[in-house]
Design an enzyme around this catalytic site. Structure first.
Site, PDB file in Angstrom:
ATOM      1  N   ASP A  27      67.626 108.971 -33.758  1.00 41.59           N
ATOM      2  CA  ASP A  27      67.458 109.407 -35.062  1.00 41.59           C
ATOM      3  C   ASP A  27      68.753 110.956 -34.517  1.00 41.59           C
ATOM      4  O   ASP A  27      68.158 111.255 -36.289  1.00 41.59           O
ATOM      5  CB  ASP A  27      65.627 110.567 -34.490  1.00 41.59           C
ATOM      6  CG  ASP A  27      65.242 111.135 -33.780  1.00 41.59           C
ATOM      7  OD1 ASP A  27      64.922 110.615 -32.347  1.00 41.59           O
ATOM      8  OD2 ASP A  27      65.281 112.171 -33.593  1.00 41.59           O
ATOM      9  N   HIS A  28      69.239 111.496 -34.126  1.00 40.44           N
ATOM     10  CA  HIS A  28      69.858 112.100 -33.803  1.00 40.44           C
ATOM     11  C   HIS A  28      71.053 112.246 -35.216  1.00 40.44           C
ATOM     12  O   HIS A  28      71.335 113.193 -35.737  1.00 40.44           O
ATOM     13  CB  HIS A  28      70.955 112.184 -33.242  1.00 40.44           C
ATOM     14  CG  HIS A  28      70.125 112.252 -31.548  1.00 40.44           C
ATOM     15  ND1 HIS A  28      69.191 111.656 -31.293  1.00 40.44           N
ATOM     16  CD2 HIS A  28      69.818 114.248 -30.605  1.00 40.44           C
ATOM     17  CE1 HIS A  28      68.366 111.991 -30.214  1.00 40.44           C
ATOM     18  NE2 HIS A  28      68.611 112.844 -30.198  1.00 40.44           N
ATOM     19  N   TYR A 146      57.508 120.428 -29.862  1.00 42.49           N
ATOM     20  CA  TYR A 146      58.081 121.261 -28.983  1.00 42.49           C
ATOM     21  C   TYR A 146      57.584 122.727 -29.164  1.00 42.49           C
ATOM     22  O   TYR A 146      57.215 122.789 -30.304  1.00 42.49           O
ATOM     23  CB  TYR A 146      59.227 120.764 -29.692  1.00 42.49           C
ATOM     24  CG  TYR A 146      60.456 119.623 -28.949  1.00 42.49           C
ATOM     25  CD1 TYR A 146      60.542 118.916 -27.835  1.00 42.49           C
ATOM     26  CD2 TYR A 146      60.624 119.604 -29.982  1.00 42.49           C
ATOM     27  CE1 TYR A 146      60.908 117.504 -27.466  1.00 42.49           C
ATOM     28  CE2 TYR A 146      60.631 117.880 -29.928  1.00 42.49           C
ATOM     29  CZ  TYR A 146      61.188 117.172 -28.660  1.00 42.49           C
ATOM     30  OH  TYR A 146      61.372 116.068 -28.346  1.00 42.49           O
ATOM     31  N   PRO A 147      57.725 123.851 -28.332  1.00 38.86           N
ATOM     32  CA  PRO A 147      57.748 125.008 -28.586  1.00 38.86           C
ATOM     33  C   PRO A 147      58.837 125.368 -29.132  1.00 38.86           C
ATOM     34  O   PRO A 147      59.844 125.683 -28.422  1.00 38.86           O
ATOM     35  CB  PRO A 147      57.371 125.693 -27.458  1.00 38.86           C
ATOM     36  CG  PRO A 147      57.794 123.772 -26.221  1.00 38.86           C
ATOM     37  CD  PRO A 147      57.737 123.169 -26.385  1.00 38.86           C
ATOM     38  N   ARG A 148      59.097 125.576 -29.946  1.00 39.77           N
ATOM     39  CA  ARG A 148      60.410 126.280 -30.963  1.00 39.77           C
ATOM     40  C   ARG A 148      60.178 127.122 -31.910  1.00 39.77           C
ATOM     41  O   ARG A 148      59.606 127.055 -33.254  1.00 39.77           O
ATOM     42  CB  ARG A 148      61.057 125.102 -31.325  1.00 39.77           C
ATOM     43  CG  ARG A 148      62.264 125.141 -31.577  1.00 39.77           C
ATOM     44  CD  ARG A 148      63.005 123.673 -31.588  1.00 39.77           C
ATOM     45  NE  ARG A 148      63.719 123.104 -30.097  1.00 39.77           N
ATOM     46  CZ  ARG A 148      63.240 121.554 -30.229  1.00 39.77           C
ATOM     47  NH1 ARG A 148      63.984 120.436 -31.020  1.00 39.77           N
ATOM     48  NH2 ARG A 148      64.016 121.241 -28.648  1.00 39.77           N
ATOM     49  N   LYS A 177      56.018 113.512 -27.015  1.00 41.57           N
ATOM     50  CA  LYS A 177      56.985 113.892 -26.783  1.00 41.57           C
ATOM     51  C   LYS A 177      57.692 115.138 -26.575  1.00 41.57           C
ATOM     52  O   LYS A 177      57.716 115.929 -27.523  1.00 41.57           O
ATOM     53  CB  LYS A 177      58.348 112.677 -27.328  1.00 41.57           C
ATOM     54  CG  LYS A 177      59.715 113.022 -26.755  1.00 41.57           C
ATOM     55  CD  LYS A 177      60.581 112.345 -27.525  1.00 41.57           C
ATOM     56  CE  LYS A 177      62.162 113.089 -27.159  1.00 41.57           C
ATOM     57  NZ  LYS A 177      62.915 112.534 -28.047  1.00 41.57           N
ATOM     58  N   GLY A 202      64.381 114.373 -22.492  1.00 39.19           N
ATOM     59  CA  GLY A 202      65.796 113.690 -22.070  1.00 39.19           C
ATOM     60  C   GLY A 202      66.440 114.855 -22.132  1.00 39.19           C
ATOM     61  O   GLY A 202      66.681 115.673 -20.877  1.00 39.19           O
ATOM     62  N   GLY A 203      66.541 116.080 -23.000  1.00 38.78           N
ATOM     63  CA  GLY A 203      66.820 117.170 -22.331  1.00 38.78           C
ATOM     64  C   GLY A 203      68.599 117.642 -22.527  1.00 38.78           C
ATOM     65  O   GLY A 203      69.287 116.252 -22.720  1.00 38.78           O
ATOM     66  N   ARG A 229      70.311 111.599 -26.611  1.00 39.49           N
ATOM     67  CA  ARG A 229      71.968 111.676 -26.139  1.00 39.49           C
ATOM     68  C   ARG A 229      72.457 111.192 -25.178  1.00 39.49           C
ATOM     69  O   ARG A 229      73.612 111.051 -24.721  1.00 39.49           O
ATOM     70  CB  ARG A 229      71.994 113.404 -26.035  1.00 39.49           C
ATOM     71  CG  ARG A 229      72.724 113.917 -27.580  1.00 39.49           C
ATOM     72  CD  ARG A 229      72.484 115.819 -27.580  1.00 39.49           C
ATOM     73  NE  ARG A 229      71.917 116.191 -28.631  1.00 39.49           N
ATOM     74  CZ  ARG A 229      70.683 116.344 -29.258  1.00 39.49           C
ATOM     75  NH1 ARG A 229      69.707 116.538 -27.983  1.00 39.49           N
ATOM     76  NH2 ARG A 229      70.402 116.679 -30.345  1.00 39.49           N
TER      77      ARG A 229
END
Length: 257
Positions: A27-28, A146-148, A177, A202-203, A229
């Protein structure tokens, strides 16, 4: 209403009846631009399928043209978007719906939630509405939580990750996820709070090898990995996927599709 429809679709996302997943996130392209030339993209789909990936995550435009090439790969339709070119990359907004997933024959819907972002209320409302629609049509929901945001100084902080996972659970996700929490012990404690399967992202630069990411995920009780990625930017995507499959699905590592 029975959840048999969700169960059947979730079953198609897992190539082995072990409740674990190796998912390739593609999806990137919406966020950062093309990840490959068209012919290379098609080859990438064939490669990850042959290597044993369970499913791919795609936006609807690319999913529409890829339907005939997915084979036995599960399809997770991603319907959240923002772009790196914009001033508010964390402000994810819905650009699709459950109807799109149904028309494409997708096995699940995927949304992105940034817990702590400036537009968190809007994201929560949109995802809540999508979750209700998923329940109505028996479509599994994956929330990338995600915490963001401006007050989040460490996206791998266990307490913040646990909160993000909790929000996804409360919104009605069937899968979540999220980031790895820095250690197997910390991640295990997060998994213990979640009644739904947790997948590790993945990070980009946390210093761990692909093998360590997969091993840490399994040892912490996660249901697998959802990685982008580190697969499509690799010189050997098939080898990366096969390595993850060997860790996440040891029973089918020696018996490819």
């Amino acid at each position: 209403m029975s959840d048999s429809g969700k169960e059947r679709r979730l079953g198609r996302l897992c190539s082995v009846d072990d409740g674990r997943y190796v998912i390739v996130a593609l999806d990137h392209s919406m966020t950062t631009g093309p990840i490959a030339a068209t012919d290379s993209y098609d080859k990438l789909l064939r490669t990850v399928a042959e290597a044993g990936a369970d499913a791919v995550i795609m936006h609807r435009g690319r999913a529409k043209r890829a339907i005939g090439q997915l084979g036995e790969l599960g399809l997770i339709l991603h319907v959240s978007a923002s772009t790196a070119a914009g001033a508010h990359n964390n402000a994810k907004t819905a650009v699709g719906c459950v109807d799109d997933a149904l028309r494409l024959g997708a096995d699940a819907l995927s949304v992105h939630l940034n817990v702590g972002s400036d537009t968190e209320p809007t994201q929560l409302r949109e995802i809540g509405e999508l979750s209700s629609a998923c329940d109505r049509w028996q479509m599994p929901l994956l929330i990338m939580a995600y915490p963001r945001g401006p007050e989040v100084h460490d996206e791998h902080d266990p307490q913040r990750i646990a909160h993000a996972v909790s929000v996804a659970v409360d919104l009605g996700a069937d899968l979540v996820k999220t980031n790895f929490a820095g250690s197997v012990t910390a991640m295990s404690e997060i998994v213990a709070t979640s009644p739904i399967p947790v997948l590790v992202a993945g990070g980009q630069a946390d210093g761990r090898s692909i093998e360590q990411i997969g091993d840490d995920a399994v040892r912490s009780g996660c249901a697998g990995v959802a990685m982008g990625r580190q697969i499509f930017e690799s010189e050997s995507p098939g080898e990366v996927v096969r390595g993850l499959v060997a860790l996440v699905h040891p029973r089918r590592a020696q018996s490819p599709r």
